[in-house]
Design a protein around this motif. Structure first.
Motif, PDB file in Angstrom:
ATOM      1  N   UNK A  10      49.262  38.595  24.946  1.00 55.94           N
ATOM      2  CA  UNK A  10      50.680  38.939  25.037  1.00 55.94           C
ATOM      3  C   UNK A  10      50.840  40.323  25.648  1.00 55.94           C
ATOM      4  N   UNK A  11      51.967  40.510  26.331  1.00 54.57           N
ATOM      5  CA  UNK A  11      52.247  41.798  26.930  1.00 54.57           C
ATOM      6  C   UNK A  11      52.853  42.756  25.919  1.00 54.57           C
ATOM      7  N   UNK A  12      52.205  43.876  25.697  1.00 54.09           N
ATOM      8  CA  UNK A  12      52.724  44.898  24.786  1.00 54.09           C
ATOM      9  C   UNK A  12      53.246  46.058  25.626  1.00 54.09           C
ATOM     10  N   UNK A  13      54.530  46.398  25.427  1.00 57.28           N
ATOM     11  CA  UNK A  13      55.198  47.409  26.241  1.00 57.28           C
ATOM     12  C   UNK A  13      55.267  48.729  25.477  1.00 57.28           C
ATOM     13  N   UNK A  14      54.805  49.798  26.128  1.00 55.65           N
ATOM     14  CA  UNK A  14      54.855  51.134  25.534  1.00 55.65           C
ATOM     15  C   UNK A  14      55.667  52.049  26.439  1.00 55.65           C
ATOM     16  N   UNK A  15      56.677  52.714  25.873  1.00 51.02           N
ATOM     17  CA  UNK A  15      57.491  53.635  26.651  1.00 51.02           C
ATOM     18  C   UNK A  15      56.737  54.936  26.915  1.00 51.02           C
ATOM     19  N   UNK A  16      56.956  55.504  28.081  1.00 53.30           N
ATOM     20  CA  UNK A  16      56.347  56.784  28.444  1.00 53.30           C
ATOM     21  C   UNK A  16      57.317  57.887  28.050  1.00 53.30           C
TER      22      UNK A  16
END
Length: 497
Positions: A387-393
């Motif tokens: 699964x794609x895990x999204x992390x904000x910069x």
């Protein structure tokens, strides 16, 4: 025999698109017709490989080297016969399919060129569309009605490419077929989801005329499960095929979603197509607005082209994934699999900005409750357990104007909830309808094909599944002989493991 030197003498070449300043002033198709010299030259590049990997890329099993050589030698009549033997609607696939066959072409091996992902591949898709164009021009697309009726009746629910392909196959086998469509015209996603600059609707109308002449009956404005019960439909027919597509749009829980001016992309495309066809002007319009398109795929590109033609003040297309490379990464996507590369559609050369590795943090509204901006943030997407895990910069948030936001973030399966409930069928976790190896659902005599079964996919897969389901229905009805079945329910595209 193929020309053994064709691929050495000629490079890959496509006809020039209509000039941008001209084409954004109308809704006509982007590509003009190609002349015989160009198409025969490009067809002559085909090497007729001992193992034609282009067949592996195409679920229809199109006999690509055969009709390439027929075009090379100017035998257009035999070429359309070969093409029609595996593909009911080459005018649709030749215009809309992203051509996995070209990614599988031997001439694409090791080629570093192109945003099309095909490198030096034979221009298979262009040759295909020119074959069918000439067939129509020369009167070679004729009805093929059944010799004798079978006495069996079939209901097809949905008139997209899967439903129409199945209907044609079954009608030609002698079965009485009725296609039920909830919209006011036949075509499904082809009619109201695909902009005219990609597919002018006279191509659909021409096929409908052929199907009518072959005995197919059409009932438009009928929402099965609402206007007529699915149980009634099953009782009145010997078999039912569910080809309802996968039009349930994926939603977002981003803060501010409730603001007006934020819409599903398909609502925007549908209203635009209705207006082009002479219907009412769209309520969801990009005219004079700062448009944000969330989603970097085909649907987003279609919205981009529509926004240009509606006169948007600016258009920005967002993609949460990194910008893909221009050429195939053999380590990641070895030939002949479908490569992850940057795909530039015609709409992208018409203007607008593409921004990668970003996500909308929140929607910002004005005092009237309308969206006026989005807060954009850079992100990193990593694969964790598939699964794609999204992390904000941190520190990258910024606000950009937005008067119209279009959600082109995919589909969640079929939206035929009422019909499924009445048939005792449940949607899978993917929102699709599952079936056995014979394309039959748990409901006796009820079959499924196309995006309703597979999820949102390519038009070639929809036609292939429609043809295969028709073959299964023909067997179920005790029909004589067999119909072509290019794929099985478990078949999947040629992609990396």
């Amino acid at each position: 025999m193929p020309d053994p030197n064709g691929f050495l003498r000629f490079g890959r070449r496509l006809p020039a698109r209509r000039p941008v300043p001209v084409r954004i002033m109308d809704w006509r198709e982007v590509y003009p017709a190609a002349d015989d010299e160009l198409i025969r030259e490009q067809a002559g590049r085909c090497m007729d490989c001992g193992i034609p990997f282009c067949h592996e890329g195409c679920p229809l099993g199109n006999r690509i080297p055969d009709w390439n050589d027929l075009v090379r030698t100017g035998n257009w009549n035999a070429a359309i016969q070969s093409l029609h033997s595996t593909n009911n609607f080459p005018e649709f696939t030749g215009r809309l399919c992203p051509a996995p066959c070209e990614a599988s072409c031997v001439l694409a091996i090791g080629d570093t060129a192109t945003s099309a992902g095909s490198g030096g591949a034979v221009t298979i898709k262009q040759v295909e569309v020119e074959i069918i164009n000439r067939a129509y021009e020369n009167g070679r697309v004729r009805p093929q009605p059944a010799v004798a009726p079978s006495g069996k009746t079939v209901a097809v629910v949905g008139s997209g490419p899967a439903g129409l392909a199945a209907a044609q196959q079954l009608a030609r086998a002698g079965h009485a077929v009725t296609v039920y469509e909830r919209d006011d015209a036949i075509g499904g996603l082809l009619r109201y989801g695909i902009p005219d600059f990609k597919l002018e609707k006279q191509h659909i109308d021409a096929r409908v005329e052929q199907l009518l002449a072959e005995g197919v009956a059409f009932r438009t404005g009928v929402n099965v499960g609402v206007d007529v019960s699915a149980a009634q439909l099953r009782a009145e027919h010997d078999a039912v095929l569910l080809a309802t597509g996968a039009l349930a749009g994926r939603e977002t829980d981003t803060p501010g979603r409730e603001l007006s001016g934020i819409h599903q992309a398909m609502a925007h495309l549908t209203q635009a197509n209705v207006a082009v066809a002479g219907g009412p002007q769209p309520q969801i319009t990009a005219a004079g607005k700062h448009v944000i398109i969330i989603g970097g795929g085909d649907t987003g590109a279609d919205c981009l082209g529509v926004a240009h033609r509606q006169g948007a003040a600016s258009v920005t297309q967002l993609d949460r994934y990194p910008q893909p490379p221009d050429a195939r990464d053999e380590g990641r996507d070895p030939w002949p699999t479908w490569p992850w590369i940057l795909r530039n559609y015609a709409a992208h050369e018409e203007g607008g900005d593409r921004v990668f590795s970003v996500a909308v943090q929140r929607f910002v509204g004005d005092e009237q409750g309308r969206v006026r901006a989005i807060v954009l943030v850079d992100v990193i997407v990593e694969r964790v357990n598939g699964r794609g895990v999204v992390t904000e910069v941190a520190g990258t948030a910024r606000e950009i104007p937005a008067d119209l936001v279009l959600l082109a973030i995919g589909f969640e399966g079929t939206d035929a909830a009422e019909a499924l409930t009445q048939l005792g069928l449940a949607r899978s976790p993917r929102g699709t309808v599952e079936c056995g190896p014979d394309w039959q659902t748990p409901a006796d005599g009820v079959f499924v094909a196309g995006d309703a079964h597979k999820g949102a996919s390519l038009i070639v897969w929809a036609i292939a599944e429609g043809r295969s389901a028709a073959a299964a229905i023909h067997r179920y009805l005790g029909g004589e002989g067999s119909l072509p079945a290019p794929v099985e329910p478990s078949s999947r595209p040629l992609i990396p493991a």
